[in-house]
Scaffold this motif. Structure first.
Motif, PDB file in Angstrom:
ATOM      1  N   PRO A   1       0.847  -1.195   0.000  1.00 24.94           N
ATOM      2  CA  PRO A   1       0.000   0.000   0.000  1.00 24.94           C
ATOM      3  C   PRO A   1       0.885   1.249   0.000  1.00 24.94           C
ATOM      4  O   PRO A   1       1.373   1.679   1.045  1.00 24.94           O
TER       5      PRO A   1
ATOM      6  N   SER B   1       0.085   4.289  -0.657  1.00 26.62           N
ATOM      7  CA  SER B   1      -0.639   5.422  -0.082  1.00 26.62           C
ATOM      8  C   SER B   1      -2.000   4.885   0.377  1.00 26.62           C
ATOM      9  O   SER B   1      -2.339   3.749   0.051  1.00 26.62           O
ATOM     10  N   PRO B   2      -2.773   5.678   1.105  1.00 21.92           N
ATOM     11  CA  PRO B   2      -4.076   5.160   1.553  1.00 21.92           C
ATOM     12  C   PRO B   2      -5.004   4.744   0.417  1.00 21.92           C
ATOM     13  O   PRO B   2      -5.834   3.868   0.588  1.00 21.92           O
ATOM     14  N   GLU B   3      -4.839   5.336  -0.749  1.00 21.55           N
ATOM     15  CA  GLU B   3      -5.736   5.042  -1.874  1.00 21.55           C
ATOM     16  C   GLU B   3      -5.170   4.057  -2.886  1.00 21.55           C
ATOM     17  O   GLU B   3      -5.894   3.580  -3.747  1.00 21.55           O
ATOM     18  N   ILE B   4      -3.867   3.790  -2.842  1.00 23.88           N
ATOM     19  CA  ILE B   4      -3.211   3.007  -3.896  1.00 23.88           C
ATOM     20  C   ILE B   4      -2.451   1.819  -3.319  1.00 23.88           C
ATOM     21  O   ILE B   4      -1.695   1.956  -2.364  1.00 23.88           O
ATOM     22  N   THR B   5      -2.656   0.662  -3.933  1.00 21.65           N
ATOM     23  CA  THR B   5      -1.851  -0.516  -3.633  1.00 21.65           C
ATOM     24  C   THR B   5      -1.151  -0.923  -4.920  1.00 21.65           C
ATOM     25  O   THR B   5      -1.749  -0.937  -5.990  1.00 21.65           O
TER      26      THR B   5
ATOM     27  N   ALA C   1      -6.316   1.180  -7.522  1.00 19.95           N
ATOM     28  CA  ALA C   1      -6.999   2.227  -6.759  1.00 19.95           C
ATOM     29  C   ALA C   1      -7.967   1.522  -5.818  1.00 19.95           C
ATOM     30  O   ALA C   1      -8.757   0.681  -6.236  1.00 19.95           O
ATOM     31  N   MET C   2      -7.868   1.823  -4.551  1.00 16.69           N
ATOM     32  CA  MET C   2      -8.681   1.148  -3.541  1.00 16.69           C
ATOM     33  C   MET C   2     -10.047   1.814  -3.401  1.00 16.69           C
ATOM     34  O   MET C   2     -10.332   2.498  -2.440  1.00 16.69           O
ATOM     35  N   ARG C   3     -10.881   1.617  -4.415  1.00 18.03           N
ATOM     36  CA  ARG C   3     -12.261   2.107  -4.414  1.00 18.03           C
ATOM     37  C   ARG C   3     -13.164   0.910  -4.626  1.00 18.03           C
ATOM     38  O   ARG C   3     -12.871   0.032  -5.429  1.00 18.03           O
TER      39      ARG C   3
ATOM     40  N   ALA D   1     -14.030   0.336  -8.292  1.00 21.62           N
ATOM     41  CA  ALA D   1     -12.953   0.218  -9.283  1.00 21.62           C
ATOM     42  C   ALA D   1     -13.230  -0.937 -10.248  1.00 21.62           C
ATOM     43  O   ALA D   1     -13.215  -2.095  -9.869  1.00 21.62           O
TER      44      ALA D   1
END
Length: 135
Positions: free
Chosen positions: A62, A64-68, A83-85, A88
């Motif tokens: 991970p 960043s909080p939004e990206i793995t 993208a951790m949505r 997605a």
């Protein structure tokens, strides 16, 4: 069918359709994860992609909080930008891992405000300071 995989061949994938919206990302995280001036990502629809070998060797970081980011735990090859949505439907796939023609070429440079000071962009692709929301 488009195929690809990591450097050592432990992880392999295939997809039915060409990649889309390829772009060269110059952000510091992409530069550090690749060890290069930029990372080139093509976008893949989740429904068209499947791991065919070695998925158990897929590491996750991970960044960043939004990206793995995923990579091969054996050779370290970068594979995905996720993208951790919850919604997605697509992800970024490292274009350098594709075995043949991925069906698209980079259409722009993004995050050029973070580009390496030792690298000059010399092509005529559009450039943006941030990641373009339509990609």
């Amino acid at each position: 069918m488009i195929t690809g995989g990591c450097l050592c061949g432990t992880i392999r994938y295939e997809m039915d359709n060409p990649l889309q919206f390829a772009r060269n990302c110059h952000c510091a995280m992409c530069r550090k994860s690749t060890g290069a001036a930029f990372a080139t990502w093509g976008y893949v629809e989740v429904q068209n992609f499947r791991w065919v070998q070695g998925e158990e060797f897929l590491g996750h970081y991970p960044s960043s909080p939004e990206i793995t980011r995923t990579f091969c735990e054996v050779c370290g090859s970068n594979l995905q930008f996720l993208a951790m949505r919850a919604s997605a439907a697509a992800f970024g796939l490292a274009l350098g891992t594709v075995d043949s023609d991925p069906g698209c070429k980079p259409m722009r440079h993004v995050m050029v405000g973070s580009k390496a000071p030792w690298f000059d962009i010399t092509d005529h692709l559009p450039q943006s300071m941030l990641a373009a929301p339509d990609d």
